[in-house]
Motif scaffolding. Structure first.
Motif, short mmCIF file in Angstrom:
data_model
loop_
_atom_site.label_atom_id
_atom_site.label_comp_id
_atom_site.label_asym_id
_atom_site.label_seq_id
_atom_site.Cartn_x
_atom_site.Cartn_y
_atom_site.Cartn_z
N LEU A 3 2.94 -5.65 6.93
CA LEU A 3 1.97 -5.40 5.85
C LEU A 3 1.32 -6.69 5.38
N ASN A 4 2.08 -7.77 5.28
CA ASN A 4 1.48 -9.05 4.91
C ASN A 4 0.54 -9.55 5.99
N ASP A 5 0.89 -9.34 7.26
CA ASP A 5 0.00 -9.75 8.35
C ASP A 5 -1.33 -9.03 8.28
N LYS A 6 -1.33 -7.77 7.88
CA LYS A 6 -2.56 -6.99 7.84
C LYS A 6 -3.35 -7.17 6.54
N TYR A 7 -2.68 -7.17 5.39
CA TYR A 7 -3.39 -7.12 4.11
C TYR A 7 -3.38 -8.42 3.31
N ASP A 8 -2.41 -9.29 3.51
CA ASP A 8 -2.29 -10.49 2.68
C ASP A 8 -1.72 -11.63 3.53
N PHE A 9 -2.44 -11.98 4.60
CA PHE A 9 -1.90 -12.91 5.59
C PHE A 9 -1.80 -14.35 5.11
N ILE A 10 -2.46 -14.72 4.02
CA ILE A 10 -2.39 -16.11 3.54
C ILE A 10 -1.26 -16.26 2.50
N LEU A 11 -1.29 -15.47 1.44
CA LEU A 11 -0.30 -15.62 0.36
C LEU A 11 0.98 -14.83 0.59
N ARG A 12 0.93 -13.77 1.38
CA ARG A 12 2.10 -12.97 1.76
C ARG A 12 2.90 -12.50 0.54
N ILE A 14 3.12 -9.13 -0.52
CA ILE A 14 3.58 -7.74 -0.44
C ILE A 14 5.09 -7.76 -0.16
N ARG A 15 5.84 -6.98 -0.96
CA ARG A 15 7.29 -6.92 -0.81
C ARG A 15 7.74 -5.47 -0.68
N ILE A 16 8.79 -5.27 0.07
CA ILE A 16 9.42 -3.95 0.17
C ILE A 16 10.79 -4.07 -0.47
N VAL A 17 11.04 -3.21 -1.47
CA VAL A 17 12.32 -3.26 -2.18
C VAL A 17 12.97 -1.88 -2.18
N GLY A 68 -2.14 -6.17 -7.42
CA GLY A 68 -3.35 -5.42 -7.75
C GLY A 68 -4.63 -6.01 -7.21
N THR A 69 -4.61 -7.28 -6.80
CA THR A 69 -5.83 -7.91 -6.30
C THR A 69 -6.09 -7.61 -4.83
N ILE A 70 -5.14 -7.01 -4.14
CA ILE A 70 -5.31 -6.70 -2.71
C ILE A 70 -6.00 -5.36 -2.57
N GLN A 71 -7.06 -5.32 -1.79
CA GLN A 71 -7.81 -4.08 -1.53
C GLN A 71 -7.22 -3.39 -0.30
N PHE A 72 -6.85 -2.12 -0.44
CA PHE A 72 -6.31 -1.36 0.68
C PHE A 72 -6.42 0.12 0.38
N SER A 73 -6.24 0.93 1.40
CA SER A 73 -6.21 2.38 1.26
C SER A 73 -4.74 2.83 1.30
N ASP A 74 -4.34 3.63 0.30
CA ASP A 74 -2.96 4.12 0.26
C ASP A 74 -2.61 4.87 1.54
#
Length: 96
Positions: A3-12, A14-17, A68-74
């Motif tokens: 998910l970080n590779d696709k949507y937030d590849f610089i700051l990374r 996105i977390r899964i908990v 919240g700043t990341i743009q994506f489709s649920d």
């Protein structure tokens, strides 16, 4: 992480908990005569209200926390995760 590779590849960010099992806070109507008192922040007695999935009635197996700043489709993100999760596991997307 995919998910970080696709949507937030610089700051990374996105977390899964894993989800925690919370007991639900019930809020009643005035006619039921069972009031729940909410407190001021200065009284230091917070009441946390959880969704059904967080309280355990409809169990979410894991939560995908997305800034919240990341743009994506649920739907797109859920379909991407669906290919890599176990079949019986139910995800929830939460914007933080």
């Amino acid at each position: 992480m995919l998910l970080n590779d696709k949507y937030d590849f610089i700051l990374r960010r996105i977390r899964i908990v894993d989800t925690l099992d919370h007991s639900p806070t019930y809020i009643f109507q005035e006619a039921e005569l069972k009031p729940v008192y909410l407190f001021l922040e200065s009284e230091n007695m917070p009441i946390y209200i959880y969704t059904e999935g967080e309280a355990g009635s409809i169990l979410d197996d894991f939560v995908i926390k997305v800034p919240g700043t990341i743009q994506f489709s649920d739907n797109e993100m859920l379909q991407l995760v669906k290919g890599y999760r176990l079949a019986a596991m139910k995800p929830k997307i939460q914007r933080v």
